[in-house]
Design an enzyme around this catalytic site. Sequence first.
Site, PDB file in Angstrom:
ATOM      1  N   GLY A  31     -24.334 -41.314 -10.622  1.00  0.00           N
ATOM      2  CA  GLY A  31     -23.976 -40.408 -11.820  1.00  0.00           C
ATOM      3  C   GLY A  31     -24.911 -39.247 -11.970  1.00  0.00           C
ATOM      4  O   GLY A  31     -25.460 -38.776 -11.154  1.00  0.00           O
ATOM      5  N   ASN A  32     -24.802 -38.706 -13.131  1.00  0.00           N
ATOM      6  CA  ASN A  32     -25.359 -37.326 -13.610  1.00  0.00           C
ATOM      7  C   ASN A  32     -24.922 -36.454 -12.346  1.00  0.00           C
ATOM      8  O   ASN A  32     -25.869 -35.764 -11.896  1.00  0.00           O
ATOM      9  CB  ASN A  32     -26.818 -37.600 -13.669  1.00  0.00           C
ATOM     10  CG  ASN A  32     -27.376 -36.460 -14.386  1.00  0.00           C
ATOM     11  OD1 ASN A  32     -28.403 -35.595 -13.892  1.00  0.00           O
ATOM     12  ND2 ASN A  32     -27.056 -35.902 -15.479  1.00  0.00           N
ATOM     13  N   HIS A  34     -23.666 -33.342 -10.066  1.00  0.00           N
ATOM     14  CA  HIS A  34     -23.929 -31.919 -10.020  1.00  0.00           C
ATOM     15  C   HIS A  34     -22.962 -31.457  -8.873  1.00  0.00           C
ATOM     16  O   HIS A  34     -22.158 -32.249  -7.946  1.00  0.00           O
ATOM     17  CB  HIS A  34     -25.293 -31.715  -9.757  1.00  0.00           C
ATOM     18  CG  HIS A  34     -25.857 -32.211  -8.667  1.00  0.00           C
ATOM     19  ND1 HIS A  34     -25.522 -32.391  -7.356  1.00  0.00           N
ATOM     20  CD2 HIS A  34     -27.044 -33.168  -8.601  1.00  0.00           C
ATOM     21  CE1 HIS A  34     -26.468 -32.942  -6.792  1.00  0.00           C
ATOM     22  NE2 HIS A  34     -27.482 -33.756  -7.557  1.00  0.00           N
ATOM     23  N   ALA A  35     -23.210 -30.119  -8.694  1.00  0.00           N
ATOM     24  CA  ALA A  35     -22.233 -29.601  -7.490  1.00  0.00           C
ATOM     25  C   ALA A  35     -22.373 -30.236  -6.142  1.00  0.00           C
ATOM     26  O   ALA A  35     -21.695 -30.114  -5.288  1.00  0.00           O
ATOM     27  CB  ALA A  35     -22.589 -27.870  -7.518  1.00  0.00           C
ATOM     28  N   GLY A  36     -23.709 -30.873  -5.948  1.00  0.00           N
ATOM     29  CA  GLY A  36     -24.060 -31.500  -4.645  1.00  0.00           C
ATOM     30  C   GLY A  36     -22.951 -32.670  -4.476  1.00  0.00           C
ATOM     31  O   GLY A  36     -22.433 -32.898  -3.367  1.00  0.00           O
ATOM     32  N   HIS A  37     -22.752 -33.491  -5.558  1.00  0.00           N
ATOM     33  CA  HIS A  37     -22.021 -34.567  -5.431  1.00  0.00           C
ATOM     34  C   HIS A  37     -20.354 -34.191  -5.204  1.00  0.00           C
ATOM     35  O   HIS A  37     -19.556 -34.729  -4.588  1.00  0.00           O
ATOM     36  CB  HIS A  37     -22.007 -35.358  -6.773  1.00  0.00           C
ATOM     37  CG  HIS A  37     -23.376 -36.206  -6.881  1.00  0.00           C
ATOM     38  ND1 HIS A  37     -24.228 -35.814  -8.073  1.00  0.00           N
ATOM     39  CD2 HIS A  37     -24.264 -37.248  -6.405  1.00  0.00           C
ATOM     40  CE1 HIS A  37     -25.339 -36.455  -8.139  1.00  0.00           C
ATOM     41  NE2 HIS A  37     -25.318 -37.304  -7.309  1.00  0.00           N
ATOM     42  N   GLN A  61     -33.385 -50.231  -6.466  1.00  0.00           N
ATOM     43  CA  GLN A  61     -34.093 -49.230  -5.735  1.00  0.00           C
ATOM     44  C   GLN A  61     -35.060 -48.395  -6.337  1.00  0.00           C
ATOM     45  O   GLN A  61     -35.767 -47.460  -5.827  1.00  0.00           O
ATOM     46  CB  GLN A  61     -32.985 -48.303  -5.042  1.00  0.00           C
ATOM     47  CG  GLN A  61     -32.320 -47.434  -5.823  1.00  0.00           C
ATOM     48  CD  GLN A  61     -31.273 -46.634  -5.504  1.00  0.00           C
ATOM     49  OE1 GLN A  61     -30.436 -47.261  -5.030  1.00  0.00           O
ATOM     50  NE2 GLN A  61     -31.244 -45.502  -5.276  1.00  0.00           N
ATOM     51  N   LYS A 149     -29.746 -34.138   1.614  1.00  0.00           N
ATOM     52  CA  LYS A 149     -30.930 -33.979   0.689  1.00  0.00           C
ATOM     53  C   LYS A 149     -31.775 -35.244   1.034  1.00  0.00           C
ATOM     54  O   LYS A 149     -32.989 -35.262   1.247  1.00  0.00           O
ATOM     55  CB  LYS A 149     -30.509 -33.653  -0.688  1.00  0.00           C
ATOM     56  CG  LYS A 149     -31.862 -33.264  -1.131  1.00  0.00           C
ATOM     57  CD  LYS A 149     -31.694 -32.785  -2.621  1.00  0.00           C
ATOM     58  CE  LYS A 149     -31.684 -33.873  -3.669  1.00  0.00           C
ATOM     59  NZ  LYS A 149     -32.895 -34.876  -3.751  1.00  0.00           N
TER      60      LYS A 149
HETATM   61  O1  PAF Z   1     -28.176 -41.472  -3.454  1.00  0.00           O
HETATM   62  C1  PAF Z   1     -27.860 -42.180  -4.297  1.00  0.00           C
HETATM   63  O2  PAF Z   1     -27.361 -41.454  -5.317  1.00  0.00           O
HETATM   64  C2  PAF Z   1     -28.287 -43.573  -4.328  1.00  0.00           C
HETATM   65  O3  PAF Z   1     -29.404 -43.820  -3.383  1.00  0.00           O
HETATM   66  C3  PAF Z   1     -27.038 -44.484  -3.696  1.00  0.00           C
HETATM   67  C4  PAF Z   1     -26.828 -44.031  -2.359  1.00  0.00           C
HETATM   68  C5  PAF Z   1     -25.597 -44.328  -4.595  1.00  0.00           C
HETATM   69  C6  PAF Z   1     -27.403 -46.116  -3.854  1.00  0.00           C
HETATM   70  O4  PAF Z   1     -27.759 -46.313  -5.179  1.00  0.00           O
END
Ligand code: PAF
Length: 278
Positions: A31-32, A34-37, A61, A149
């Site tokens: 979530g959150n 940005h243009a990369g996503h 994680q 990235k």
């Molecule tokens: O890169 C991320 O945002 C996270 O590490 C992922 C791949 C969604 C796993 O929680």
Amino acid sequence: MEIHASVDALRATLSQLRRAGKTIAFVPTMGNLHAGHISLMHQARGHADIVVASIFVNRLQFGPNEDFDKYPRTFEADCTQLRQAGIDVLFAPTEADLYPEPQTYTIEPPDIQFMLEGECRPGHFRGVATVVMKLFQIVQPDVALFGKKDYQQLMVLRNMGRQFMLPIQIIGGETVRAEDGLALSSRNGYLSPAERAEAPRLQRCLQDIRQAVLNGEKNFDALCQKACTELDSHGWQTDYISIRRQQDLMPASPEDHNLVVVAASRLGTPRLLDNLEI
Ligand code: PAF
């Protein structure tokens, strides 16, 4: 856009689509957005009929002293962006949906999980690989996309997919940068205005290293040390800058081809990650 928190509801939707012959591309996120996503979402559209995104801040994680509680959660704004990007299905489970019982079975990546990011964040890649394996089991995509990235993460997940023979094509999307070169990241939001102005120095240092290697410089350690000193003299606390082989992220020697310089350095609150292929 259909939004599901429940694993069963998502599975029902996706199996109906699969029965209708649709292929599925998947972009997992925390979530959150940005243009990369969003660039990954657009790329995903070119690879399959249906694009599924997920939003889940994965506790597994994060280390005990990391920013799990503070990690920016901006669900409504994320949904607006996903709708604009034409995403078909969003999976947004709660912790109880995805981890209904303590996760005692985990994916243990090999030695790559102990170097670079893994050395600084013990257990991080176990947490990433475990949640991505779970998400893959639930979504069963044909294609999954991750940003370059997080170069080491992409390699861990690619290798996992290959060794477990998952029928999923893993695609790395190019890093999206602000105009001044800073790689977009959800954690950039932690930077103060002064730190934000300083932050592009990281990418400039990587560019200098790349140029020096292309000019024939063979003393990789000295190059990386010089960049560390420059960053740290401007208020950074550098965890690593290292020239590695793209194929396995092992330390590179001047005879190697296809290199990547990877870096992580803290500027104020956030640790910023960046890399540059050579
Ligand atoms: O890169 C991320 O945002 C996270 O590490 C992922 C791949 C969604 C796993 O929680």
